[in-house]
Design an enzyme around this catalytic site. Sequence first.
Site, PDB file in Angstrom:
ATOM      1  N   GLY A 170       0.818  -1.211   0.000  1.00 44.56           N
ATOM      2  CA  GLY A 170       0.000   0.000   0.000  1.00 44.56           C
ATOM      3  C   GLY A 170       0.850   1.258   0.000  1.00 44.56           C
ATOM      4  O   GLY A 170       2.051   1.222  -0.243  1.00 44.56           O
ATOM      5  N   ALA A 185       4.319   5.228   4.923  1.00 45.40           N
ATOM      6  CA  ALA A 185       5.578   4.957   5.612  1.00 45.40           C
ATOM      7  C   ALA A 185       5.763   3.465   5.906  1.00 45.40           C
ATOM      8  O   ALA A 185       6.881   2.943   5.818  1.00 45.40           O
ATOM      9  CB  ALA A 185       5.618   5.756   6.917  1.00 45.40           C
ATOM     10  N   ILE A 186       4.671   2.770   6.245  1.00 49.59           N
ATOM     11  CA  ILE A 186       4.835   1.365   6.637  1.00 49.59           C
ATOM     12  C   ILE A 186       5.256   0.489   5.452  1.00 49.59           C
ATOM     13  O   ILE A 186       6.271  -0.216   5.544  1.00 49.59           O
ATOM     14  CB  ILE A 186       3.583   0.850   7.379  1.00 49.59           C
ATOM     15  CG1 ILE A 186       3.569   1.535   8.751  1.00 49.59           C
ATOM     16  CG2 ILE A 186       3.587  -0.665   7.503  1.00 49.59           C
ATOM     17  CD1 ILE A 186       2.456   1.171   9.658  1.00 49.59           C
ATOM     18  N   GLU A 189      -1.772  -2.534  -6.723  1.00 50.79           N
ATOM     19  CA  GLU A 189      -2.472  -1.443  -7.403  1.00 50.79           C
ATOM     20  C   GLU A 189      -1.512  -0.307  -7.709  1.00 50.79           C
ATOM     21  O   GLU A 189      -1.608   0.349  -8.726  1.00 50.79           O
ATOM     22  CB  GLU A 189      -3.695  -0.970  -6.609  1.00 50.79           C
ATOM     23  CG  GLU A 189      -3.396  -0.210  -5.351  1.00 50.79           C
ATOM     24  CD  GLU A 189      -4.651   0.081  -4.547  1.00 50.79           C
ATOM     25  OE1 GLU A 189      -5.487  -0.827  -4.420  1.00 50.79           O
ATOM     26  OE2 GLU A 189      -4.780   1.208  -4.044  1.00 50.79           O
TER      27      GLU A 189
END
Length: 431
Positions: A214, A217-218, A237
């Site tokens: 996604g 930051a993670i 995506e």
Amino acid sequence: MSWKNKYIQKIVSADEAVKVIKTGDRVLVGHATGEPSALVEAMVRRAGELRDVQLFHMVCMGQGEYCRPENKNSFRFNGCFLGKHTREAVAEGRGDYVPCFFFEIPELLTTKMPLDVALIQVSSPDEDGNCSYGVSCDFTEAGARRPETKVLLQINERMPFTYGTYINLDRADFIVEDTREIIVLPTPKIGEVEEKIGRIVADLVEDGSTLQLGIGAIPDAVIRFLGDKKDLGIHTEMFSDGVVALAEKGVVNNSKKTLHTGKFVASFLMGTRKLYDFVDHNSDLLMLPIDYVNDPQIIARNDKMVSINASMQVDLYGQLNSSSIGPNMYSGVGGQVDFVRGARRSKGGRSIIALPSTAKGGAISKIVSRLDPGAAVTTSRYDVGAIVTEYGYAELIGLNLRERAKALINIAHPDFREQLERDAWENKNLR
Ligand code: COA
């Protein structure tokens, strides 16, 4: 007539092109970093003449002038994902949020929400007069699917030519030339907490997996710790610069993918010029529409599919709120549920939701006994897979409600565990 002659005949100024927009029209604005800024600015210059133009857009990374208070009678945002400008407009009653899974948006735009005009930015044409959707194929491509929709193409030589999905100049009603730089996404700041989460998530990724990462930051932190993996693939995506670094190291080579072997598959891109140069004329990348890339059944055809996404709140049943702060929409469902479902149905696949244990500088726990009143359940307790915080991970599939509560309290911030235990004790379902 050769396409070059047709091309020349269709070229107009942006101000001329947007004259096709009429009061009451529904207009699509090309997505995220693909936003056709010259056309959008020209449309906003017509604010004085237009009324009730409905704008379908998702991540708005431009100036968002169309949703400024002074333009509220002329333009109204009515889309499926909010960013800074559109969030303000929706919160103040000047815009609307439409719940819809990302992979279903093209169908929405060709049936229930038909478009009158589409503002689309593409690359320069190839020798056959085909332009590439460049960094934004996603739902933008669906803008040109209905023959009745007027298509205004902003052709930009700085838009990378990506392979997979094209639009021929024949489809354009008007063409506007532009040379400004494509919108870039600054690299997110990664703190200590994100680093810890990145390490834990990376440990859950096996060699030969295909990844969806996604935004934020993670996912970027996870990428940092994937450096010693082998034969990873990408079906996502969107991706950003971090994936380029992994490709350059040979960690991502797409060789073990069971669908589109050897190819990166994505629907939109957000990053720096380095990313845009990497994807330009890169035959290892396929940019495809969102109703293909995000279709859970297509995602599931990738064995060992691992989806990695973020969230804002998870309750002790494992219900995730990834899109609102209380009743106020913050973002949207995006492709989260598409990928959670696809990854869960993939052979050897898993879905991971990673979130810091607290928000607001440690003042609020993101693991809660109840979601805030009015909060959206973005991913349901039936769909959820593993949850990761900086304190570890909880695989929720197969756990009963009591076991889920216990597993989630174990990865909550220590300052909130006692209260969560008390809340769980008071709830007979969790005791
Ligand atoms: N309670 C109150 N506020 C909270 C909160 C909570 N539990 N959790 C986060 N917030 C606030 C933060 O303080 C921050 O506020 P700010 O903008 O004023 O600084 C804001 O919400 C965003 O939180 P943050 O953790 O920084 O978000 P992020 O950039 O990592 O994005 C999501 C997290 C969940 C919003 C984002 O991943 C998303 O929209 N997901 C749904 C779509 C999706 O997953 N798509 C698939 C992949 S592209």
